[in-house]
Design a protein around this motif. Structure first.
Motif, short mmCIF file in Angstrom:
data_model
loop_
_atom_site.label_atom_id
_atom_site.label_comp_id
_atom_site.label_asym_id
_atom_site.label_seq_id
_atom_site.Cartn_x
_atom_site.Cartn_y
_atom_site.Cartn_z
N ARG A 77 2.63 19.69 10.31
CA ARG A 77 3.51 19.69 11.48
C ARG A 77 3.24 18.45 12.33
N GLU A 101 4.88 25.98 17.45
CA GLU A 101 3.57 25.79 16.81
C GLU A 101 2.88 27.12 16.58
N GLN A 137 5.48 24.23 21.75
CA GLN A 137 4.27 25.04 21.68
C GLN A 137 4.56 26.44 21.13
N VAL A 161 2.53 16.66 16.01
CA VAL A 161 1.73 17.06 17.16
C VAL A 161 2.08 16.14 18.32
#
Length: 151
Positions: free
Chosen positions: A116, A106, A103, A118
């Protein structure tokens, strides 16, 4: 603080700090990528090498260390012809760490619209952003926490 201390056969950079101890065990790039891939179903030496691209000698060393440190265990494959690596409970317990790193990445390492991967739950929806809470469920951050040391 003793800069390096040996406790229970392990050399700890900072023996009283849980963050330092964790990094002493899994703080290099390859170890965390191996744990990440084990969480994603990698089991064999070949699986890990293909997914990470790490050199064979480095992979051999990191797998050995992760087994010695109790994060992976070796088991005989169902075929009985080779050994596979499986996360232990301690290895599985790193899931939250891997999610937090993902996270953070990200939010801080991608440009808007950049492709990207997920991570999604069984529902197919992305995970909610991790946010630390205290034992009563109240959100905490760097400004509202303090480290208490046993001295």
């Amino acid at each position: 603080m003793n800069p390096v201390a040996r406790v229970d056969g392990v050399t700890w950079t900072d023996p009283t700090c849980p963050v330092a101890r964790t990094l002493d065990l899994v703080g290099d790039r390859w170890s965390l990528l191996i744990v990440r891939d084990a969480m994603d179903g990698a089991r064999s030496f070949t699986d890990f090498q293909q997914r990470t691209g790490v050199a064979r000698n480095i992979l051999t060393d990191r797998l050995r260390r992760l087994v010695e440190r109790g994060l992976l265990k070796r088991e005989t494959a169902i075929s009985g012809r080779r050994q596979v690596y499986v996360l232990t409970d301690a290895g599985r317990d790193l899931f939250t760490v891997i999610v937090a790193l993902r996270q953070w990445g990200e939010r801080n390492t991608f440009a808007d619209g950049e492709a990207r991967s997920v991570l999604v739950g069984e529902s197919g929806r992305p995970l909610a952003r991790l946010s630390p809470t205290d034992s009563h469920g109240d959100h905490v951050d760097i400004d509202s926490t303090t480290v208490l040391r046993d001295d």
